[in-house]
Scaffold this motif. Structure first.
Motif, PDB file in Angstrom:
ATOM      1  N   ILE A  55     -28.711   3.297 -20.231  1.00 59.34           N
ATOM      2  CA  ILE A  55     -28.331   4.235 -19.533  1.00 59.34           C
ATOM      3  C   ILE A  55     -26.173   3.834 -19.563  1.00 59.34           C
ATOM      4  CG2 ILE A  55     -29.937   3.781 -17.560  1.00 59.34           C
ATOM      5  CD1 ILE A  55     -28.378   1.828 -16.320  1.00 59.34           C
ATOM      6  N   PHE A  56     -26.338   4.838 -18.719  1.00 60.33           N
ATOM      7  CA  PHE A  56     -25.002   4.423 -18.810  1.00 60.33           C
ATOM      8  C   PHE A  56     -24.286   5.317 -17.338  1.00 60.33           C
ATOM      9  CE2 PHE A  56     -20.689   7.101 -19.273  1.00 60.33           C
ATOM     10  CZ  PHE A  56     -20.023   6.116 -19.426  1.00 60.33           C
ATOM     11  N   ASP A  57     -23.220   4.295 -16.754  1.00 57.71           N
ATOM     12  CA  ASP A  57     -23.124   5.091 -15.926  1.00 57.71           C
ATOM     13  C   ASP A  57     -21.634   5.000 -14.753  1.00 57.71           C
ATOM     14  OD1 ASP A  57     -23.312   5.786 -12.617  1.00 57.71           O
ATOM     15  OD2 ASP A  57     -22.880   3.204 -11.851  1.00 57.71           O
ATOM     16  N   HIS A  58     -21.378   5.833 -13.920  1.00 55.51           N
ATOM     17  CA  HIS A  58     -19.208   5.663 -13.907  1.00 55.51           C
ATOM     18  C   HIS A  58     -19.823   6.133 -12.796  1.00 55.51           C
ATOM     19  CE1 HIS A  58     -15.457   7.775 -13.228  1.00 55.51           C
ATOM     20  NE2 HIS A  58     -15.061   6.947 -15.016  1.00 55.51           N
ATOM     21  N   ARG A  59     -18.723   5.196 -11.623  1.00 57.56           N
ATOM     22  CA  ARG A  59     -18.160   5.439 -10.352  1.00 57.56           C
ATOM     23  C   ARG A  59     -16.209   5.205 -10.424  1.00 57.56           C
ATOM     24  NH1 ARG A  59     -23.122   2.990  -7.740  1.00 57.56           N
ATOM     25  NH2 ARG A  59     -24.767   4.029  -8.884  1.00 57.56           N
ATOM     26  N   ALA A  60     -16.076   6.219  -9.238  1.00 59.71           N
ATOM     27  CA  ALA A  60     -14.834   5.465  -9.017  1.00 59.71           C
ATOM     28  C   ALA A  60     -15.111   5.000  -8.003  1.00 59.71           C
ATOM     29  CB  ALA A  60     -13.904   6.965  -8.945  1.00 59.71           C
ATOM     30  N   TYR A  61     -14.339   3.830  -7.467  1.00 58.87           N
ATOM     31  CA  TYR A  61     -14.150   3.002  -6.389  1.00 58.87           C
ATOM     32  C   TYR A  61     -12.318   2.782  -5.628  1.00 58.87           C
ATOM     33  CZ  TYR A  61     -18.491   0.645  -7.337  1.00 58.87           C
ATOM     34  OH  TYR A  61     -19.366   0.398  -8.385  1.00 58.87           O
ATOM     35  N   ARG A  62     -12.573   3.227  -4.480  1.00 62.60           N
ATOM     36  CA  ARG A  62     -11.497   3.195  -3.981  1.00 62.60           C
ATOM     37  C   ARG A  62     -11.421   2.494  -2.755  1.00 62.60           C
ATOM     38  NH1 ARG A  62      -7.189   6.664  -3.366  1.00 62.60           N
ATOM     39  NH2 ARG A  62      -8.493   7.566  -3.819  1.00 62.60           N
ATOM     40  N   ILE A  63     -10.225   0.837  -2.995  1.00 61.63           N
ATOM     41  CA  ILE A  63      -9.905  -0.130  -2.278  1.00 61.63           C
ATOM     42  C   ILE A  63      -8.829   0.277  -1.788  1.00 61.63           C
ATOM     43  CG2 ILE A  63      -9.779  -2.953  -2.966  1.00 61.63           C
ATOM     44  CD1 ILE A  63     -10.845  -1.002  -5.808  1.00 61.63           C
ATOM     45  N   HIS A  64      -9.214  -0.645  -0.145  1.00 62.09           N
ATOM     46  CA  HIS A  64      -8.267  -0.594   0.919  1.00 62.09           C
ATOM     47  C   HIS A  64      -7.958  -2.266   1.312  1.00 62.09           C
ATOM     48  CE1 HIS A  64      -8.762   3.535   2.054  1.00 62.09           C
ATOM     49  NE2 HIS A  64     -10.358   3.081   1.791  1.00 62.09           N
ATOM     50  N   TRP A  65      -6.529  -2.237   0.977  1.00 61.18           N
ATOM     51  CA  TRP A  65      -6.095  -3.448   0.579  1.00 61.18           C
ATOM     52  C   TRP A  65      -5.499  -4.175   1.707  1.00 61.18           C
ATOM     53  CZ3 TRP A  65      -8.866  -6.839  -2.199  1.00 61.18           C
ATOM     54  CH2 TRP A  65      -8.158  -7.961  -2.210  1.00 61.18           C
ATOM     55  N   ASP A  66      -5.474  -4.998   2.556  1.00 58.00           N
ATOM     56  CA  ASP A  66      -4.865  -5.686   3.490  1.00 58.00           C
ATOM     57  C   ASP A  66      -3.467  -6.351   2.912  1.00 58.00           C
ATOM     58  OD1 ASP A  66      -3.309  -7.174   5.397  1.00 58.00           O
ATOM     59  OD2 ASP A  66      -5.119  -8.094   6.209  1.00 58.00           O
ATOM     60  N   THR A  67      -2.588  -5.844   3.319  1.00 57.81           N
ATOM     61  CA  THR A  67      -1.312  -6.586   2.399  1.00 57.81           C
ATOM     62  C   THR A  67      -0.860  -7.768   2.395  1.00 57.81           C
ATOM     63  OG1 THR A  67       0.575  -5.868   4.571  1.00 57.81           O
ATOM     64  CG2 THR A  67      -0.027  -4.318   2.145  1.00 57.81           C
TER      65      THR A  67
END
Length: 109
Positions: free
Chosen positions: A48-60
């Motif tokens: 299988i091949f899978d591609h995903r984008a992840y937006r990471i919200h980060w606490d400074t």
């Protein structure tokens, strides 16, 4: 042909937080990672091949050493080579890792 039972395998990817570029946003800072996962069965070469984008919200103020992204792999029993590529979308720096996973299971009765 007898179908083999598929198994769900949780995959957790740990990325050092210092390797992620965080940019200012309306609610703090965010980074974006693109993750590609490729699997290949060592016997029949199916995968299988899978591609995903992840937006990471980060606490400074965070002192966490890793950003964790999770996904599930759905694979039949057997031995699989799993390769993961992670790209920081801001800098386009990409890292790869691979491992072998052996899943034990029986065909449904």
């Amino acid at each position: 042909a007898e179908k083999r039972k598929m198994m769900t395998v949780p995959l957790r990817i740990l990325v050092p937080s210092e390797s992620v570029t965080f940019l200012p946003s309306s609610n703090g800072v965010t980074g974006q990672l693109s993750v590609q996962v490729s699997t290949r069965n060592t016997v029949n070469q199916k995968g299988i091949f899978d591609h995903r984008a992840y937006r990471i919200h980060w606490d400074t103020d965070s002192d966490q050493e890793f950003v964790v992204v999770s996904t599930d792999l759905v694979l039949p029993p057997g031995v699989h080579v799993v390769a993961v590529g992670v790209r920081d979308d801001a800098t386009r720096v990409t890292s790869f890792v691979s491992t072998t996973v052996e899943l034990h299971g029986e065909a449904p009765q």
